[in-house]
Design a protein around this motif. Structure first.
Motif, mmCIF file in Angstrom:
data_model
loop_
_atom_site.group_PDB
_atom_site.id
_atom_site.type_symbol
_atom_site.label_atom_id
_atom_site.label_comp_id
_atom_site.label_asym_id
_atom_site.label_seq_id
_atom_site.Cartn_x
_atom_site.Cartn_y
_atom_site.Cartn_z
ATOM 1 N N LEU A 1 15.677 6.293 0.726
ATOM 2 C CA LEU A 1 15.455 6.800 2.084
ATOM 3 C C LEU A 1 14.024 6.563 2.543
ATOM 4 N N ASP A 2 13.069 6.810 1.656
ATOM 5 C CA ASP A 2 11.665 6.621 2.028
ATOM 6 C C ASP A 2 11.356 5.166 2.320
ATOM 7 N N ILE A 3 11.913 4.270 1.534
ATOM 8 C CA ILE A 3 11.680 2.840 1.775
ATOM 9 C C ILE A 3 12.293 2.412 3.101
ATOM 10 N N MET A 4 13.458 2.968 3.427
ATOM 11 C CA MET A 4 14.072 2.659 4.721
ATOM 12 C C MET A 4 13.159 3.088 5.870
ATOM 13 N N VAL A 5 12.602 4.287 5.781
ATOM 14 C CA VAL A 5 11.705 4.773 6.837
ATOM 15 C C VAL A 5 10.438 3.925 6.907
ATOM 16 N N ILE A 6 9.885 3.566 5.747
ATOM 17 C CA ILE A 6 8.663 2.756 5.723
ATOM 18 C C ILE A 6 8.916 1.376 6.319
ATOM 19 N N LEU A 7 10.033 0.762 5.970
ATOM 20 C CA LEU A 7 10.340 -0.570 6.498
ATOM 21 C C LEU A 7 10.562 -0.530 8.006
ATOM 22 N N PHE A 8 11.239 0.497 8.493
ATOM 23 C CA PHE A 8 11.398 0.629 9.940
ATOM 24 C C PHE A 8 10.039 0.813 10.610
ATOM 25 N N ASN A 9 9.193 1.633 9.992
ATOM 26 C CA ASN A 9 7.882 1.873 10.586
ATOM 27 C C ASN A 9 7.031 0.602 10.593
ATOM 28 N N ILE A 10 7.113 -0.188 9.515
ATOM 29 C CA ILE A 10 6.324 -1.422 9.429
ATOM 30 C C ILE A 10 6.795 -2.447 10.446
ATOM 31 N N HIS A 11 8.091 -2.637 10.559
ATOM 32 C CA HIS A 11 8.606 -3.675 11.453
ATOM 33 C C HIS A 11 8.523 -3.265 12.923
ATOM 34 N N LEU A 12 8.778 -1.994 13.213
ATOM 35 C CA LEU A 12 8.798 -1.580 14.617
ATOM 36 C C LEU A 12 7.404 -1.377 15.191
ATOM 37 N N ALA B 1 0.815 -1.215 0.000
ATOM 38 C CA ALA B 1 0.000 0.000 0.000
ATOM 39 C C ALA B 1 0.852 1.270 0.000
ATOM 40 N N ALA B 2 2.021 1.201 0.623
ATOM 41 C CA ALA B 2 2.855 2.400 0.742
ATOM 42 C C ALA B 2 3.862 2.556 -0.390
ATOM 43 N N PHE B 3 4.146 1.484 -1.137
ATOM 44 C CA PHE B 3 5.240 1.549 -2.106
ATOM 45 C C PHE B 3 4.927 2.492 -3.257
ATOM 46 N N PHE B 4 3.758 2.368 -3.857
ATOM 47 C CA PHE B 4 3.458 3.166 -5.047
ATOM 48 C C PHE B 4 3.314 4.647 -4.686
ATOM 49 N N SER B 5 2.767 4.928 -3.520
ATOM 50 C CA SER B 5 2.718 6.318 -3.084
ATOM 51 C C SER B 5 4.122 6.860 -2.848
ATOM 52 N N CYS B 6 4.997 6.028 -2.280
ATOM 53 C CA CYS B 6 6.383 6.430 -2.061
ATOM 54 C C CYS B 6 7.102 6.655 -3.389
ATOM 55 N N LEU B 7 6.843 5.806 -4.387
ATOM 56 C CA LEU B 7 7.465 5.951 -5.703
ATOM 57 C C LEU B 7 7.024 7.239 -6.376
ATOM 58 N N LYS B 8 5.748 7.551 -6.286
ATOM 59 C CA LYS B 8 5.232 8.781 -6.887
ATOM 60 C C LYS B 8 5.812 10.017 -6.219
ATOM 61 N N ASN B 9 5.862 10.015 -4.879
ATOM 62 C CA ASN B 9 6.390 11.179 -4.156
ATOM 63 C C ASN B 9 7.879 11.384 -4.432
ATOM 64 N N SER B 10 8.625 10.306 -4.593
ATOM 65 C CA SER B 10 10.063 10.431 -4.840
ATOM 66 C C SER B 10 10.342 11.042 -6.205
ATOM 67 N N THR B 11 9.586 10.634 -7.207
ATOM 68 C CA THR B 11 9.796 11.192 -8.540
ATOM 69 C C THR B 11 9.435 12.678 -8.604
ATOM 70 N N ILE B 12 8.437 13.084 -7.829
ATOM 71 C CA ILE B 12 8.055 14.496 -7.813
ATOM 72 C C ILE B 12 9.038 15.324 -6.989
ATOM 73 N N LYS B 13 9.441 14.796 -5.837
ATOM 74 C CA LYS B 13 10.368 15.524 -4.966
ATOM 75 C C LYS B 13 11.745 15.668 -5.584
ATOM 76 N N ALA B 14 12.098 14.830 -6.550
ATOM 77 C CA ALA B 14 13.433 14.885 -7.164
ATOM 78 C C ALA B 14 13.593 16.058 -8.114
ATOM 79 N N ILE B 15 12.518 16.719 -8.499
ATOM 80 C CA ILE B 15 12.606 17.791 -9.490
ATOM 81 C C ILE B 15 13.300 19.025 -8.906
ATOM 82 N N VAL B 16 12.895 19.443 -7.699
ATOM 83 C CA VAL B 16 13.430 20.677 -7.114
ATOM 84 C C VAL B 16 14.921 20.586 -6.824
#
Length: 580
Positions: A267-278, A193-208
């Motif tokens: 970085l986002d995947i690292m945070v998501i994985l920590f949040n999921i496991h912890l 559920a979080a991966f595709f949202s994370c992928l979309k946000n990363s591609t947009i945040k990379a522009i600036v």
């Protein structure tokens, strides 16, 4: 499954880091396939799969090492006690920017950005896979030599920039808290559920950051290029990236944006994985007897609730308590059981005391933030002056005490050493008062107060970020108290009914005061939205818990001994459903 504190941390964080490395290996394989595949040539179609089993697959090793150190930095952030994240003065905020952990995090961010850009560019086409190229006759007129491949240099320098940019914008001013899901789901479902949202946000945040780096390189790119050529003994390239036409090359911009997006996604995947496991639920056993700490092989629920120095364990303990209080009748029966032999409610006393401790501590700190501390200081000042008035009163109305005081004064007058000591102490007090007045007057100056004054708004933000255990403690006490009407044969929970209602109402009144305070300013940024959400969730949970108790105990409310009539009147509003 029963855990010890060390095992829970080690296994869950190791799993998060391992899955992050596995994700990067899949991304790396996918990048190799996309960049080397040739759909029009059969041999070229099979070339990517040959590359996967060649030396290119070993490029995952430097990435894995850097991700491992990044995981250590993240784990230290989540293992800190709550007070370690809170800084109440601006000058302390500036000092904290240069702490050892922040410097280590900055180094890891820059190293990770460099590694991502270097590894992925090395696996790309021949134009950017090497930092050096052979100088052609057009570039070097007299003899052949080694020239700098500025496109590769540009991409690697862009990776270093994105590491620094992310550290400044996201890491150093971001409050790293765990987001517990309202409904516990399987880890794969949460990641999906979080991966595709994370992928979309990363591609947009990379522009600036990519655009900012291009502008920075356009104006100041010749400085690092000259230094690197002098250090590596490279000749400068013939076609420099110092014009808009050469810099904004389509292929170069795509690779810069792609590597930046890969870094942010990592970085986002690292945070998501920590949040999921912890945040995965842990089951803590309940014991009905007392054990010394040295004899405890596992972490019991009572001990998990008391782990203020390890917030993850305390959060998981209160989450387990909240879920069992609502859904698990078998484990609730263990809470209502008396110890054998002895017949004491050790389990209920230990768990309820920890819940009251968390609620009362949160309420006390919230009262201090919204201005109650000033009243306490005025009361303490009045208490300090009361003994002097009392002595004067005794001196006027008691002849016997008056004669005794005269004798004491005569004795003191006959002792020069005592008189000198009293004069010295009086002089010290006068000097301390003068010094305190000067310090307070100095601290009230605008510039000094701006940097060294206490900030009230960060205190409230800090409290609201740490309100998850308070919500679970309130809900747990509410459900357990209501379930005790049918399940508690010994009445161990009903004996604390008055204390429970007092604690809930006190917390509700403090939250109402917070709502009226102008210090809590609603803004549109991300952190303030989280503050508002946590405040509303806490207020809703408290009111819902009071309503639940009022509905269950409305026929027995007159038999409860409350601390004051005001508590009863407030509770009657809930019984009559007049409280909004």
């Amino acid at each position: 499954m029963e855990f010890s504190t060390k095992d829970m941390h080690v296994w869950r964080m190791t799993a998060a880091v391992s899955w992050s490395i596995l994700f990067q290996f899949m991304f790396l394989c996918l990048f190799i396939i996309i960049t080397t595949i040739d759909v029009w040539n059969f041999d070229g179609f099979l070339a990517p799969f040959h590359s996967l089993f060649s030396s290119k697959c070993f490029y995952i090793i430097p990435l894995a090492v850097v991700i491992f150190f990044q995981g250590i930095i993240c784990s230290r952030d989540y293992l800190k006690p709550p007070k370690a994240h809170f800084i109440s003065q601006r000058y302390l905020i500036l000092i904290s920017l240069f702490s050892y952990q922040n410097m280590a995090a900055l180094f890891v961010h820059i190293l990770l950005g460099f590694t991502v850009s270097f590894v992925y560019s090395s696996l790309s086409n021949d134009r950017i896979n090497s930092i050096s190229v052979r100088c052609t006759s057009g570039e070097l007129n007299f003899y052949d030599g080694i020239c700098l491949n500025e496109k590769k240099f540009f991409l690697v320098l862009g990776g270093i920039w994105i590491g620094f940019y992310t550290f400044i914008t996201d890491y150093i001013f971001q409050s790293r808290t765990l987001n517990f899901p309202p409904v516990q789901q399987h880890k794969f479902i949460r990641m999906q559920a979080a991966f595709f949202s994370c992928l979309k946000n990363s591609t947009i945040k990379a522009i600036v950051p990519s655009f900012l780096f291009c502008m920075l390189y356009y104006f100041k790119g010749n400085t690092p290029r000259s230094y690197f050529c002098s250090f590596a003994d490279f000749y400068p390239p013939h076609y420099l990236l110092d014009t808009l036409f050469t810099l904004f090359d389509q292929e170069l911009m795509i690779f810069l944006w792609l590597f930046t997006a890969m870094y942010l996604l990592m970085l986002d995947i690292m945070v998501i994985l920590f949040n999921i496991h912890l945040t995965e639920r842990a089951y803590f056993p309940i014991t009905t007897y007392l054990l010394p700490s040295a004899n405890k092989q596992f972490l019991f629920l009572q001990d998990a609730l008391a782990k203020f120095d390890v917030p993850i364990i305390q959060h998981l303990g209160f989450l387990d308590l909240a879920l069992l209080s609502e859904f698990d009748s078998q484990r609730r029966a263990e809470l209502f059981t008396l110890s054998q032999p002895g017949g004491h409610p050790h389990s209920w006393n230990a768990i309820s005391n920890e819940c009251f401790k968390v609620i009362d501590k949160f309420t006390e700190e919230l009262d201090k933030c919204i201005g109650v501390s000033q009243v306490d200081e005025d009361e303490s000042y009045q208490d300090f002056t009361k003994p002097q008035i009392s002595d004067h009163h005794c001196y006027q109305h008691s002849y016997r005490l008056r004669n005794l005081s005269v004798k004491i004064n005569r004795d003191s007058e006959s002792s020069p050493a005592t008189t000198l000591q009293e004069s010295y102490e009086r002089l010290i007090k006068v000097y301390q008062k003068w010094l305190n007045d000067k310090v307070q007057a100095f601290c009230k100056k605008p510039v000094i107060a701006y940097f060294f004054g206490e900030l009230s708004e960060p205190k409230i933000k800090h409290l609201l970020f740490q309100s998850h255990p308070v919500i679970w403690a309130v809900e747990s006490l509410s459900f357990l108290t209501c379930k005790s009407l049918k399940e508690d044969a010994f009445g161990v929970a009903q004996k604390d009914l008055s204390k429970t209602i007092d604690s809930f109402l006190h917390l509700k009144n403090s939250l109402d005061k917070l709502q009226k305070q102008s210090i809590f300013i609603k803004k549109s940024n991300k952190l303030d939205l989280v503050d508002i959400q946590m405040k509303n969730a806490l207020k809703f949970s408290v009111k819902q818990s009071i309503y639940r108790i009022a509905v269950y105990f409305k026929d027995y409310i007159k038999d409860v001994n409350f601390s004051s009539m005001d508590v009863l009147n407030q509770l009657l509003n809930f019984i009559d459903f007049k409280e909004v």
